[in-house]
Design an enzyme around this catalytic site. Structure first.
Site, PDB file in Angstrom:
ATOM      1  N   THR A  22      51.145  37.074 -38.414  1.00  0.00           N
ATOM      2  CA  THR A  22      50.018  36.891 -39.330  1.00  0.00           C
ATOM      3  C   THR A  22      50.545  37.017 -40.758  1.00  0.00           C
ATOM      4  O   THR A  22      51.448  37.795 -41.043  1.00  0.00           O
ATOM      5  CB  THR A  22      48.829  37.830 -39.022  1.00  0.00           C
ATOM      6  OG1 THR A  22      47.692  37.344 -39.745  1.00  0.00           O
ATOM      7  CG2 THR A  22      49.093  39.281 -39.415  1.00  0.00           C
ATOM      8  N   CYS A  28      43.829  43.966 -45.854  1.00  0.00           N
ATOM      9  CA  CYS A  28      43.648  43.837 -44.410  1.00  0.00           C
ATOM     10  C   CYS A  28      44.768  44.590 -43.695  1.00  0.00           C
ATOM     11  O   CYS A  28      45.820  44.854 -44.260  1.00  0.00           O
ATOM     12  CB  CYS A  28      43.712  42.377 -43.981  1.00  0.00           C
ATOM     13  SG  CYS A  28      42.473  41.333 -44.764  1.00  0.00           S
ATOM     14  N   HIS A  45      44.314  40.680 -37.129  1.00  0.00           N
ATOM     15  CA  HIS A  45      44.303  40.705 -38.601  1.00  0.00           C
ATOM     16  C   HIS A  45      42.915  41.211 -38.999  1.00  0.00           C
ATOM     17  O   HIS A  45      41.944  40.460 -39.034  1.00  0.00           O
ATOM     18  CB  HIS A  45      44.570  39.294 -39.129  1.00  0.00           C
ATOM     19  CG  HIS A  45      44.692  39.192 -40.622  1.00  0.00           C
ATOM     20  ND1 HIS A  45      45.691  38.464 -41.226  1.00  0.00           N
ATOM     21  CD2 HIS A  45      43.951  39.680 -41.639  1.00  0.00           C
ATOM     22  CE1 HIS A  45      45.559  38.530 -42.548  1.00  0.00           C
ATOM     23  NE2 HIS A  45      44.496  39.257 -42.823  1.00  0.00           N
TER      24      HIS A  45
END
Lengths: 160, 209
Positions: A22, A28, A45
């Site tokens: 990711t 995040c 994620h």
């Protein structure tokens, strides 16, 4: 070998010899789970700490408290044993510094805390973390070894 | 509250395009004065895009960008980004602070110059929006970051992400005459604020079903 990509507020699983990645984690948090016997890996994620914040159609991959159980579930369905699964997390930065430190500004640290809480709740061992700071991260797990590579613009590449 | 994207028609997108046009037009004039060069503006886009697609507008989530972020408060809440690639930012800063320095890194002074550029540009964008909509808006002090586009833009999506996976993006980019500088404005109004903008401009969402 394929590289499986996980988008923002998204999750997926992969198995050896594939890699799962990711890109651009800021506030995040990327949660990487791994079962070393079956060599099944999962990656989420996560954008927000709790699904209680949700006001629309629920995307379980977006929230720490819903994404982690779903990821474990998906891995177990593929043959992983939840007792063997370990976790590595990265992200949760504070990308911008503003003087007014409202709750929404602290979203990075809150995401990290919520992920740890969800892992504890699911009895998953947190193997290592690379969290905090004020920089973005791209992470990739090699499902043949379980090694998590964390790349950043100014802080180089680390492997866990 | 959920956003009824369906209730939104061409007219709403056109209105938002005009918002981008006026805002960025003023900002481009301000920039042109600042660096004494001609600035060309591209036709703005107003789009509803999935989170993952927003960063594609500036080269993908992995692309390293220079971003200046300001929060908008008042009647309308949201965030506004001014995003440049590193080469463009360097070029822009050179216009203001002539230097022989060829290194790709930014000095503290250059950082602060970039922050000020962002402040001026977003300020003029916002001022024209206030004139146009008669809504009360003010912005925070600017904050600057140089990092992966994904890590940066996601920060502006926190509020929006609580209601869905899509964002209303008003994107305007401009080029200087020699195409050395390319910048993007992203205006990301919070969900409740969108209808306020529409109402102020005479096209409320509810009446258009």
């Amino acid at each position: 070998m394929n590289v499986i990509k996980v988008g923002m507020a998204d999750l997926n699983i992969a198995s050896s010899p594939d890699r799962i990645r990711t890109v651009g984690l800021g506030s995040c948090v990327g949660v990487a789970l791994y079962d070393k016997i079956t060599k099944i890996g999962g990656l989420a994620h996560i954008m927000l700490p709790s699904s209680t914040l949700n006001k629309g159609v629920l995307n379980v991959a977006k929230y720490a408290d819903t994404a982690i159980p779903k990821l474990i579930d998906d891995m177990v369905k593929k043959g992983a044993d939840s007792r063997r699964i370990i976790a590595k997390i990265a992200g949760g930065a504070q990308m911008f510094s503003f003087s007014s430190a409202s709750e929404i500004m602290r979203i990075g640290p809150r995401n990290v805390e919520a992920c740890k809480e969800a892992l504890r709740h699911a009895r998953i061992h947190l193997n290592c973390e690379d969290t905090g700071g004020n920089w973005g991260r791209t992470i990739e797990m090699d499902c043949s070894t379980g090694v998590l590579q964390v790349r950043s613009v100014n802080n180089g590449v680390k492997e866990f | 509250m959920t956003i009824k994207w369906n209730g939104m028609g061409e007219i709403h997108l056109d209105v938002l395009k005009e918002v981008g046009n006026i805002g960025a037009g003023n900002a481009a004039t301000a920039l042109s004065k600042l660096i004494s060069r001609d600035i060309d503006m591209k036709v703005p886009h107003a789009r509803i895009v999935h989170f993952d697609q927003i960063t594609e507008l500036v080269g993908g989530p992995d692309a390293v960008v220079v971003a200046i972020l300001l929060h908008i408060n008042g009647d309308v809440q949201g965030s506004m980004f001014f995003i440049l690639n590193e080469a463009s930012a360097k070029e822009l800063v050179k216009e203001l602070l002539p230097t022989n320095d060829q290194t790709p890194n930014f000095t503290d002074l250059e950082f602060s110059a970039l922050q000020e550029i962002g402040n001026i540009l977003i300020g003029s964008y916002l001022t024209s929006l206030i004139d146009f909509t008669q809504l009360n808006m003010y912005h925070s002090v600017p904050s600057l970051a140089i990092d992966m586009a994904g890590a940066i833009v996601s920060y502006g999506l926190i509020e929006l992400s609580q209601v869905g996976d899509y964002a209303m993006v008003i994107d305007t980019s401009f080029l200087d005459g020699s195409k050395e500088v390319e910048g993007h404005f992203f205006f990301l109004p919070d969900p409740e604020s969108l209808n306020k903008i529409f109402r102020a401009l005479g096209v409320p969402l509810d009446e258009c079903h």
